[in-house]
Design a protein around this motif. Structure first.
Motif, short mmCIF file in Angstrom:
data_model
loop_
_atom_site.label_atom_id
_atom_site.label_comp_id
_atom_site.label_asym_id
_atom_site.label_seq_id
_atom_site.Cartn_x
_atom_site.Cartn_y
_atom_site.Cartn_z
N TRP A 1 -0.41 -5.53 0.56
CA TRP A 1 -0.91 -4.79 1.71
C TRP A 1 -0.30 -3.40 1.76
O TRP A 1 0.87 -3.21 1.39
CB TRP A 1 -0.59 -5.52 3.02
CG TRP A 1 -1.49 -6.67 3.32
CD1 TRP A 1 -2.54 -6.71 4.19
CD2 TRP A 1 -1.42 -7.99 2.75
NE1 TRP A 1 -3.13 -7.96 4.19
CE2 TRP A 1 -2.46 -8.75 3.32
CE3 TRP A 1 -0.59 -8.59 1.80
CZ2 TRP A 1 -2.69 -10.08 2.98
CZ3 TRP A 1 -0.82 -9.91 1.46
CH2 TRP A 1 -1.86 -10.64 2.05
N VAL A 2 -1.09 -2.44 2.24
CA VAL A 2 -0.63 -1.06 2.39
C VAL A 2 -0.75 -0.69 3.87
O VAL A 2 -1.82 -0.87 4.47
CB VAL A 2 -1.48 -0.10 1.55
CG1 VAL A 2 -1.07 1.35 1.81
CG2 VAL A 2 -1.34 -0.43 0.06
N ALA A 3 0.34 -0.18 4.45
CA ALA A 3 0.34 0.24 5.85
C ALA A 3 0.69 1.72 5.95
O ALA A 3 1.67 2.17 5.35
CB ALA A 3 1.35 -0.58 6.66
N SER B 1 -15.46 2.02 2.49
CA SER B 1 -16.15 2.74 3.56
C SER B 1 -15.19 3.65 4.32
O SER B 1 -15.62 4.60 4.98
CB SER B 1 -16.81 1.76 4.52
OG SER B 1 -15.85 0.84 5.02
N GLY B 2 -13.89 3.35 4.26
CA GLY B 2 -12.88 4.18 4.90
C GLY B 2 -11.94 4.78 3.88
O GLY B 2 -11.95 4.41 2.70
N ILE B 3 -11.09 5.70 4.34
CA ILE B 3 -10.15 6.36 3.43
C ILE B 3 -8.91 6.79 4.21
O ILE B 3 -8.41 7.92 4.10
CB ILE B 3 -10.83 7.54 2.70
CG1 ILE B 3 -9.96 8.04 1.55
CG2 ILE B 3 -11.25 8.62 3.68
CD1 ILE B 3 -10.69 8.84 0.52
N GLU B 4 -8.37 5.87 5.00
CA GLU B 4 -7.25 6.19 5.88
C GLU B 4 -5.97 6.50 5.11
O GLU B 4 -5.23 7.43 5.45
CB GLU B 4 -7.02 5.02 6.84
CG GLU B 4 -8.23 4.64 7.68
CD GLU B 4 -8.82 5.83 8.40
OE1 GLU B 4 -8.13 6.43 9.23
OE2 GLU B 4 -9.98 6.18 8.12
N SER C 1 -4.31 -2.08 4.96
CA SER C 1 -5.37 -2.38 4.01
C SER C 1 -4.90 -3.39 2.97
O SER C 1 -3.83 -3.21 2.39
CB SER C 1 -5.83 -1.10 3.28
OG SER C 1 -6.43 -0.19 4.17
N PRO C 2 -5.70 -4.43 2.69
CA PRO C 2 -5.38 -5.34 1.58
C PRO C 2 -5.84 -4.74 0.26
O PRO C 2 -6.87 -4.08 0.18
CB PRO C 2 -6.19 -6.59 1.94
CG PRO C 2 -7.37 -6.06 2.69
CD PRO C 2 -6.90 -4.85 3.44
N LYS C 3 -5.06 -4.97 -0.78
CA LYS C 3 -5.40 -4.52 -2.14
C LYS C 3 -5.30 -5.73 -3.06
O LYS C 3 -4.27 -6.38 -3.11
CB LYS C 3 -4.44 -3.43 -2.61
CG LYS C 3 -4.29 -2.26 -1.65
CD LYS C 3 -5.57 -1.45 -1.51
CE LYS C 3 -5.39 -0.29 -0.53
NZ LYS C 3 -6.65 0.47 -0.35
N GLY D 1 2.81 11.32 5.20
CA GLY D 1 3.02 10.73 3.88
C GLY D 1 3.76 9.41 3.90
O GLY D 1 4.03 8.81 2.86
N ARG D 2 4.08 8.88 5.10
CA ARG D 2 4.81 7.62 5.21
C ARG D 2 3.92 6.46 4.80
O ARG D 2 2.74 6.40 5.14
CB ARG D 2 5.27 7.39 6.65
CG ARG D 2 6.13 8.50 7.23
CD ARG D 2 6.21 8.34 8.75
NE ARG D 2 4.90 8.41 9.37
CZ ARG D 2 4.62 8.00 10.58
NH1 ARG D 2 5.58 7.43 11.33
NH2 ARG D 2 3.40 8.09 11.08
N ILE D 3 4.51 5.51 4.07
CA ILE D 3 3.74 4.37 3.59
C ILE D 3 4.66 3.17 3.39
O ILE D 3 5.82 3.33 3.00
CB ILE D 3 3.00 4.72 2.28
CG1 ILE D 3 2.07 3.58 1.85
CG2 ILE D 3 3.97 5.08 1.17
CD1 ILE D 3 1.12 3.98 0.72
#
Length: 267
Positions: A23-25, A60-63, A36-38, A74-76
């Motif tokens: 997962w990416v937050a 459909s998104g690009i958050e 988002s799940p990857k 840029g935090r992830i």
């Protein structure tokens, strides 16, 4: 208990490579939080103990891309957890950089012969903190297969790009993936800039998707979109069933012996 590290420990590299999804937050500075799940094979890569990257596919998104590019942001956070085997949660905190399709930095990480259908960017993350925790609250799931719908959908779009580049067909170009990027992926939900150049590059998108490869099917009669139930039990489940059957059989034998003895003693 959580354990913190300043880099990715070597002892977790094999475990990370075996995980089927993560997962990416991210979050806008003044806007929505996104998770988002990857889950595509060979998507996540470790460059060194403080740097990782993953291949970002079209959606459909690009958050995530927009949050990486927001000034002062840029935090992830990357989250992995074990579905099978010993429980474990692993988080990575860092800052991300976006390299779009069509740039030299993208090509260095994802050459055409390795690019997945729909790949629009490589997200490179400089990791400054890693933590592991127990994962006791995460249920066990059995992995069945990766879905193929996303790459198939994107390959359909990219076929229009390849056809239009070969024949200068404007109509086909309007149905391609670059047209999709231009319409859907240039701004985020909060209106932040996202893709800047991928939709305008003259590079023809090529990918590794095999349209003739077997496609995963729903199991146990499940319809498309339904969760398929695993066909086999885990090892621990089988052991439990054997023990239960043995205990039941022993109980039946003891009861039968008691009834027989009681009948012999009756006047």
């Amino acid at each position: 208990m959580a354990v913190f590290y300043d880099e990715i420990p070597d002892k977790f590299l094999d475990w990370l490579a075996r995980q089927q999804m993560f997962w990416v937050a991210t979050a806008a500075l003044q806007g929505h939080v996104n998770v988002s799940p990857k889950a595509t094979p060979d998507c996540f890569h470790v460059l060194n103990k403080n740097q990782v990257w993953y291949e970002d596919l079209t959606g459909s998104g690009i958050e995530t891309v927009s949050h990486m590019r927001e000034p002062g942001n840029g935090r992830i956070t990357i989250l992995f957890h074990a579905f099978e085997g010993a429980p474990r949660i692993l988080r990575m905190w860092g800052t991300g950089t976006v390299h779009e399709f069509g740039t030299p930095e993208y090509d260095a990480l994802i050459p055409p012969e390795k690019r997945k259908a729909g790949s629009r960017a490589a997200i490179v993350i400089d990791v400054h903190k890693v933590a592991t925790s127990c994962g006791f609250g995460v249920p066990q799931y059995q992995f069945l297969a990766h879905r193929s719908q996303l790459e198939r959908f994107c390959d359909n779009l990219e076929q229009h790009d390849r056809a239009s580049d070969a024949a200068s067909d404007i109509e086909k170009k309007s149905k391609g993936i670059k047209a999709w990027w231009a319409a859907e992926n240039t701004t985020s939900f909060d209106g932040l800039p996202a893709l800047l150049s991928a939709h305008e590059t003259v590079i023809t998108p090529k990918n590794t998707y095999d349209r003739n490869a077997p496609r995963p099917k729903a199991q146990n009669g499940a319809k498309a979109g339904q969760v398929a139930q695993p066909q086999t039990q885990s090892g621990s489940g089988k052991i439990f069933d054997v023990k239960l059957l043995a205990a039941f059989s022993l109980g039946v034998m003891v009861t039968a012996a008691y009834v027989r003895v009681a009948g012999l003693r009756a006047p």
